[in-house]
Design a protein around this motif. Structure first.
Motif, PDB file in Angstrom:
ATOM      1  N   THR A  35       0.751  -1.084  -0.053  1.00 35.88           N
ATOM      2  CA  THR A  35      -0.051  -0.019  -0.073  1.00 35.88           C
ATOM      3  C   THR A  35       0.872   1.347  -0.034  1.00 35.88           C
ATOM      4  OG1 THR A  35       0.022   0.145   2.459  1.00 35.88           O
ATOM      5  CG2 THR A  35      -1.952  -1.175   1.202  1.00 35.88           C
ATOM      6  N   ARG A  91      -8.868  -3.193   6.302  1.00 37.17           N
ATOM      7  CA  ARG A  91      -8.055  -2.842   5.216  1.00 37.17           C
ATOM      8  C   ARG A  91      -8.244  -3.752   4.054  1.00 37.17           C
ATOM      9  NH1 ARG A  91      -2.293  -3.116   6.958  1.00 37.17           N
ATOM     10  NH2 ARG A  91      -2.672  -5.235   6.801  1.00 37.17           N
ATOM     11  N   THR A 122      -6.361   3.344   3.665  1.00 38.52           N
ATOM     12  CA  THR A 122      -5.449   2.316   3.859  1.00 38.52           C
ATOM     13  C   THR A 122      -4.444   2.938   4.891  1.00 38.52           C
ATOM     14  OG1 THR A 122      -4.448   2.958   1.952  1.00 38.52           O
ATOM     15  CG2 THR A 122      -5.564   1.154   1.817  1.00 38.52           C
ATOM     16  N   LEU A 125      -5.709   2.734   8.608  1.00 34.22           N
ATOM     17  CA  LEU A 125      -5.747   1.319   8.890  1.00 34.22           C
ATOM     18  C   LEU A 125      -4.483   0.736   9.012  1.00 34.22           C
ATOM     19  CD1 LEU A 125      -8.987   0.385   6.864  1.00 34.22           C
ATOM     20  CD2 LEU A 125      -8.912   0.571   9.238  1.00 34.22           C
ATOM     21  N   THR A 126      -3.732   0.867   8.337  1.00 33.70           N
ATOM     22  CA  THR A 126      -2.538   0.225   8.384  1.00 33.70           C
ATOM     23  C   THR A 126      -1.726   0.687   9.862  1.00 33.70           C
ATOM     24  OG1 THR A 126      -1.945   0.097   5.941  1.00 33.70           O
ATOM     25  CG2 THR A 126      -0.171   0.037   7.365  1.00 33.70           C
ATOM     26  N   SER A 190      -3.669  -8.764   3.759  1.00 34.89           N
ATOM     27  CA  SER A 190      -4.431  -8.292   4.708  1.00 34.89           C
ATOM     28  C   SER A 190      -5.345  -9.439   5.594  1.00 34.89           C
ATOM     29  CB  SER A 190      -5.218  -7.310   4.462  1.00 34.89           C
ATOM     30  OG  SER A 190      -4.467  -6.023   3.854  1.00 34.89           O
TER      31      SER A 190
END
Length: 413
Positions: A35, A91, A122, A125-126, A190
């Protein structure tokens, strides 16, 4: 009892770390790398705009900064397993939804909005999964005691291995299977990360749930009480402005200025990751024999020298070699940071303090994206020179100050 104990001696030191920390960290790091490096490539391929590529990089990083205080508090309150699993699952859902939308859209404004929203989503959430994984790694380091730097070198090696494969895979998939293939692979990593969420003992949970604001305050107070960690974070924060600018500008420089493909942008960061893996191994042995400060000072010198030379480079092979040298030095300094962090931060406030340190270290990244969006591509070399000078000043000041503090002397290793 002896027979039972003798049958399984080799599994005790290896299996818990492998299953609870290293394996989930590996899969999540792969999704993280795809990502972080793949989405700017996707934006450039979708829009053809250098300014939008820089803006997407900023959108990818800016929401992460706002997520850290919440992420640290949630990890301290609910534990690493739950936060990690929910973040990785969300994600995967977001990436799959973006793949479906991009496949249904014919182009123009719709695709631009989709890829920009994907960058922001992203990014948030990452970082939730990253804070959870880092907290699990911090516990493993504290358990290792004086060998904490070895655990941290393994964790950083995992990150760099993912960076070795992730950008190259993202670039190849984008070049040969379109955006759908790249996003599908990211979603698969993910989902696998969610299934392998780091296991934890029940005593990892915070005993007194704190509000997000109180957790944030606690993290700041803890960092201010640790001058060695504070100086190192300050120096690396300035250094990360140069890191962020090079990451944000790489698609523009390699594709539009050097005339190479998206796959070769991925190769650039894969080569950097390979050099970083070597540097991590060397740094681990250097810390064993010399201590944290000498190892960190040498890595800082290598990083600053490579960055100052980058602005004078006008060919892809030379640019690739200098980026690799630059990131190798950065990785060595990161081993020093993570080792010091695991030694100094108390376990009961680790999540909140970790969130504060990560916030400071990552603040330059959205700034770098905005710089790339605002500066004409022909002037990016001058911007790299300015950032390299700031980096050299920041690292020299930090390591000069750190030399007088006891936490980076050989005994701390």
């Amino acid at each position: 009892m002896r027979a039972r104990t003798g049958n399984r001696p080799s599994h005790r030191p290896v299996s818990p770390l492998l299953r609870r920390v290293y394996l989930p960290r590996s899969v999540d790091a792969a999704a993280f790398a795809m990502t972080t490096y793949g989405i700017p490539l996707l934006v450039l391929a979708t829009t053809g705009s250098a300014a939008l590529t820089g803006l997407a990089f900023a959108l990818e990083w800016a929401p992460r900064l706002m997520a850290f205080a919440v992420a640290g508090a949630l990890v301290d309150r609910h534990g690493t397993t739950r936060v990690f699993r929910l973040a990785a699952t969300a994600r995967a859902t977001l990436v799959l939804a973006a793949a479906l939308l991009l496949g249904a859209q014919t182009g123009g404004l719709g695709k631009t909005i989709t890829v920009m929203a994907l960058a922001a989503g992203t990014g948030v959430l990452t970082e939730f999964s990253y804070v959870a994984a880092e907290t699990a790694g911090g516990l493993a380091s504290r358990t290792a005691g004086a060998r904490a730097h070895r655990v941290q070198s393994v964790l950083l090696g995992i990150d760099q291995t993912a960076t070795l494969a992730g950008p190259a895979l993202a670039g190849l998939l984008l070049a040969h299977t379109s955006a759908t293939g790249m996003l599908a692979a990211t979603a698969a990593f993910s989902l696998l990360a969610a299934a392998l969420a780091p296991k934890q003992h029940t005593d990892q949970h915070a005993t007194t749930p704190a509000a997000v604001r109180q957790g944030w305050k606690t993290g700041w107070q803890t960092l201010r009480a640790l001058p060695a960690l504070g100086w190192l974070v300050a120096g690396l924060t300035l250094s990360n402005l140069a890191v962020g600018l090079l990451q944000a500008a790489a698609p523009v420089i390699v594709i539009q200025q050097f005339g190479h493909s998206s796959a070769e942008v991925g190769l650039l960061w894969s080569a950097a990751a390979a050099a970083s893996l070597i540097a991590i191994s060397l740094c681990r042995h250097a810390i064993d024999h010399c201590g944290l400060w000498p190892a960190g000072a040498v890595c800082a010198t290598i990083t600053a020298s490579a960055c100052l030379t980058l602005a004078l480079t006008h060919t892809y092979p030379a640019y690739l070699a200098l980026i690799a040298l630059f990131m190798a030095g950065e990785s060595g300094m990161t081993v020093v940071l993570r080792t010091l962090r695991s030694h100094l931060i108390p376990a009961d406030v680790f999540g909140n303090t970790l969130a504060v340190t990560i916030l400071l270290l990552l603040t330059p990244f959205p700034v770098a994206g905005l710089l790339v969006a605002a500066i004409p591509p022909s002037q990016l070399g001058h911007a790299i020179t300015v950032c390299a000078v700031l980096q050299a000043i920041g690292l020299a000041t930090a390591f000069t100050r750190l030399r007088t503090l006891p936490d980076l002397r050989p005994s701390a290793a």
